[in-house]
Design an enzyme around this catalytic site. Structure first.
Site, PDB file in Angstrom:
ATOM      1  N   GLU A 111       0.844  -1.187   0.000  1.00 31.97           N
ATOM      2  CA  GLU A 111       0.000   0.000   0.000  1.00 31.97           C
ATOM      3  C   GLU A 111       0.882   1.240   0.000  1.00 31.97           C
ATOM      4  O   GLU A 111       2.108   1.156   0.128  1.00 31.97           O
ATOM      5  CB  GLU A 111      -0.944  -0.006   1.204  1.00 31.97           C
ATOM      6  CG  GLU A 111      -1.987  -1.128   1.128  1.00 31.97           C
ATOM      7  CD  GLU A 111      -3.098  -0.977   2.144  1.00 31.97           C
ATOM      8  OE1 GLU A 111      -3.170   0.083   2.796  1.00 31.97           O
ATOM      9  OE2 GLU A 111      -3.894  -1.916   2.279  1.00 31.97           O
ATOM     10  N   HIS A 228      -9.428   9.982   3.945  1.00 34.28           N
ATOM     11  CA  HIS A 228      -9.134   8.963   2.941  1.00 34.28           C
ATOM     12  C   HIS A 228      -9.379   9.570   1.566  1.00 34.28           C
ATOM     13  O   HIS A 228     -10.420  10.187   1.332  1.00 34.28           O
ATOM     14  CB  HIS A 228     -10.003   7.724   3.134  1.00 34.28           C
ATOM     15  CG  HIS A 228      -9.436   6.516   2.457  1.00 34.28           C
ATOM     16  ND1 HIS A 228      -9.483   6.358   1.089  1.00 34.28           N
ATOM     17  CD2 HIS A 228      -8.788   5.425   2.937  1.00 34.28           C
ATOM     18  CE1 HIS A 228      -8.890   5.216   0.768  1.00 34.28           C
ATOM     19  NE2 HIS A 228      -8.458   4.640   1.877  1.00 34.28           N
ATOM     20  N   ARG A 274      -1.328   9.361   2.228  1.00 32.68           N
ATOM     21  CA  ARG A 274      -2.758   9.666   2.105  1.00 32.68           C
ATOM     22  C   ARG A 274      -3.068  11.158   2.162  1.00 32.68           C
ATOM     23  O   ARG A 274      -3.927  11.639   1.425  1.00 32.68           O
ATOM     24  CB  ARG A 274      -3.532   8.952   3.232  1.00 32.68           C
ATOM     25  CG  ARG A 274      -3.745   7.492   2.978  1.00 32.68           C
ATOM     26  CD  ARG A 274      -4.500   6.874   4.117  1.00 32.68           C
ATOM     27  NE  ARG A 274      -4.756   5.460   3.831  1.00 32.68           N
ATOM     28  CZ  ARG A 274      -5.297   4.626   4.717  1.00 32.68           C
ATOM     29  NH1 ARG A 274      -5.615   5.057   5.913  1.00 32.68           N
ATOM     30  NH2 ARG A 274      -5.511   3.364   4.393  1.00 32.68           N
ATOM     31  N   HIS A 335     -11.618   9.793   7.635  1.00 37.04           N
ATOM     32  CA  HIS A 335     -11.449   8.344   7.733  1.00 37.04           C
ATOM     33  C   HIS A 335     -10.845   7.881   9.051  1.00 37.04           C
ATOM     34  O   HIS A 335     -11.302   6.914   9.646  1.00 37.04           O
ATOM     35  CB  HIS A 335     -10.573   7.871   6.574  1.00 37.04           C
ATOM     36  CG  HIS A 335     -10.268   6.406   6.580  1.00 37.04           C
ATOM     37  ND1 HIS A 335     -11.254   5.455   6.541  1.00 37.04           N
ATOM     38  CD2 HIS A 335      -9.084   5.731   6.621  1.00 37.04           C
ATOM     39  CE1 HIS A 335     -10.701   4.244   6.555  1.00 37.04           C
ATOM     40  NE2 HIS A 335      -9.391   4.385   6.620  1.00 37.04           N
ATOM     41  N   ARG A 370      -1.167   8.654   9.593  1.00 39.17           N
ATOM     42  CA  ARG A 370      -1.020   7.207   9.774  1.00 39.17           C
ATOM     43  C   ARG A 370      -0.569   6.509   8.491  1.00 39.17           C
ATOM     44  O   ARG A 370      -1.121   6.741   7.419  1.00 39.17           O
ATOM     45  CB  ARG A 370      -2.356   6.597  10.224  1.00 39.17           C
ATOM     46  CG  ARG A 370      -2.337   5.078  10.329  1.00 39.17           C
ATOM     47  CD  ARG A 370      -3.646   4.557  10.859  1.00 39.17           C
ATOM     48  NE  ARG A 370      -4.760   4.780   9.967  1.00 39.17           N
ATOM     49  CZ  ARG A 370      -5.148   3.939   9.007  1.00 39.17           C
ATOM     50  NH1 ARG A 370      -4.482   2.818   8.786  1.00 39.17           N
ATOM     51  NH2 ARG A 370      -6.194   4.220   8.264  1.00 39.17           N
TER      52      ARG A 370
END
Length: 517
Positions: A111, A228, A274, A335, A370
């Site tokens: 990811e 997100h 992100r 998110h 994160r």
């Protein structure tokens, strides 16, 4: 010894409860809704963990620190990464079936912002559901637990800096209930559902953080809300999360002209952190005068998409979108929240007897942003640590005999409160969203604190508690964001775009807020 209370039924709460039960402790477990209705159950992507021979703790630590934009606490990150493999192996021994390759080895994927494939996943893109169900199945093997569903946390009872009880609203009967404990583990999740656009279930309104803050606990880094980049954007449909794993597998972002645009904003394009991707989408939408962009996964092919992303494939199909043939309309949504109750390596807090794990905590593992797939890992690792610390504290510090008077309830106008909640969600999205401005943050700080002060009573309905907590959390986010004199990670203010104070954390108590307001 009194039972230990665990509040929250996601990965952190369940793992804490199981650890306590395995050590012979009586446990009271509280869920705001049904036992399995939580963020964990909705999580798609997977769990980051060092289990491959060509991976290393150092690499996972470095990736986490980089994503955290200089604000991770290294000791916490090292603890997370090094304890991670043990917790995943335990989960496997509990019965979870992670997806495997044809040769029987774990199927690791990648990811954004990870330097290697280290994400384990289950049921394709339903890892959270597999984790949640595995933990629930193991929890139910024990007899020394009482499970209370449909209980909304309202307040904690603290005396001389030591917790001894909690007040819950039974949302089936609309009556308050008091429970006593020698220690309490908070695992109530974050606060992303206070935003109008969110991937979270509506129950995720930061109840544990609000209750702890009202009781004098220190919170930290509350301005860091992760948006997100890719939530389904379609009118009259839920904002279903489109996993970051899709971009990890090669999906690309396109604007309304069918042009790929991420390369203009970051060298890693779709695989940038992100916060960068979310901001880039907002900038592109503003530039183009549109309210969505498109995630194109068609090159992966129908067979691969059905196997690797069955949840996303079927959910989109329900809304008339065949992702093997057409791009998915997406836009950012709130998110995950990096801020929370300030916690230490043993999951303790500034209130004696109160421990915290998971998204309700600010443990320092996420910093300002994160790293993908570290959240379930955090719940597993710190859920166990919180349980161990709570049990040790309770054995050495019994509360003795105490008595609590139930509050006098205030009748509520539920329809009016619901309308006020929706208005506040929109205001929070507009003034504390992906891109922020000082004037708007100052405005929402004043109005949300006034709203909290007005509604800081004990309503006999969930809506009253929710509105109070939302107003308080909006105040806390704005207060922290205004204290940060620069932009870093998930906090981006157009008036202070440079991250010159990015090594500073923002801890404070309710008394600090009261003094300034």
């Amino acid at each position: 010894m009194k039972p230990i209370i665990v509040i929250g039924s996601g990965v952190a709460g369940l793992r804490a409860a199981i650890e306590l039960l395995e050590n012979g402790c009586d446990v009271l477990l509280f869920a705001k809704d049904e036992l399995n209705y939580c963020n964990t159950d909705k999580a798609q992507g997977g769990i980051a963990v060092v289990l491959k021979e060509d991976d290393s703790y150092e690499s996972h630590i470095e990736d986490t620190l980089k994503a955290g934009a200089g604000l991770c606490k290294k000791e916490a990150v090292e603890l997370l990464v090094k304890e991670g493999p043990k917790r995943i192996k335990e989960l496997i021994s509990m019965g979870i079936n992670f997806d495997k390759k044809e040769d029987g080895s774990l199927d690791f994927t990648k990811e954004a912002a990870h330097s290697t494939n280290r994400i384990v996943h289950a049921l394709g893109d339903a890892t959270g559901h597999a984790v949640e169900q595995t933990l629930i199945d193991n929890l139910k093997k024990f007899n020394s637990i009482e499970i209370f569903t449909h209980r909304q946390l309202s307040r904690f009872y603290v005396e001389d800096g030591r917790i001894f009880g909690a007040l819950f609203l039974n949302t089936k009967t609309n009556e308050y209930e008091v429970y006593y404990a020698d220690a309490i583990v908070v695992a109530t999740g974050g606060y992303a559902a206070i935003y109008k656009n969110t991937t979270n279930p509506p129950i995720t309104t930061g109840d544990g953080i609000a209750a702890a803050f009202m009781s004098g606990a220190v919170v930290e880094d509350m301005e860091f809300v992760q948006f997100h980049p890719t939530a389904l954007k379609r009118y009259n449909t839920p904002q279903f999360l489109i996993s970051e794993s899709m971009r990890g597998e090669g999906a690309i972002l396109l604007n309304d002209k069918g042009e790929r645009f991420m390369e203009k904003y970051h060298r890693l394009a779709e695989l940038a952190p992100r916060d960068v991707v979310a901001r880039s989408i907002i900038f592109e939408m503003e530039k183009r005068g549109i309210d969505k962009v498109y995630l194109d996964a068609t090159k992966m092919g129908e067979d691969f998409l059905k196997k690797r992303f069955p949840t996303i494939y079927n959910e989109c199909l329900n809304y008339g979108i065949d992702i093997s043939k057409e791009a998915i309309p997406v836009a950012p949504a709130a998110h995950y929240t990096m801020g929370g109750i300030q916690s230490f390596l043993d999951a303790s807090t500034s209130i004696k007897g109160l421990f915290v794990a998971g998204e309700a905590a600010c443990s320092g593992v996420h910093g300002a942003n994160r790293l993908a797939s570290n959240s379930i890992l955090e719940g597993l690792v710190f859920g166990k640590i919180a349980a161990d610390s709570a049990l040790k504290f309770a054995k050495n510090n019994p509360t003795g005999a105490v008595a609590i008077q139930k509050p006098d309830c205030v009748e509520c106008d539920r329809a009016a409160l619901r309308n006020r909640i929706e208005d506040l969600k929109e205001t929070i999205w507009n003034k504390l969203g992906v891109i922020r401005r000082i004037k708007q943050m100052e405005e929402i700080l004043q109005c949300s604190w006034a709203l909290f002060s007005k509604h800081n009573v004990d309503y006999n309905c969930s809506e009253g508690i929710t509105l109070r907590n939302m107003a308080l959390l909006a105040s806390i986010i704005a207060f922290a964001a205004l204290k940060r004199k620069g932009s870093v990670g998930a906090h981006y203010c157009v008036d202070t775009p440079h991250a010159y104070d990015n090594k500073q954390h923002i801890p404070f108590r309710i008394s600090d807020l009261e003094e300034e307001l």
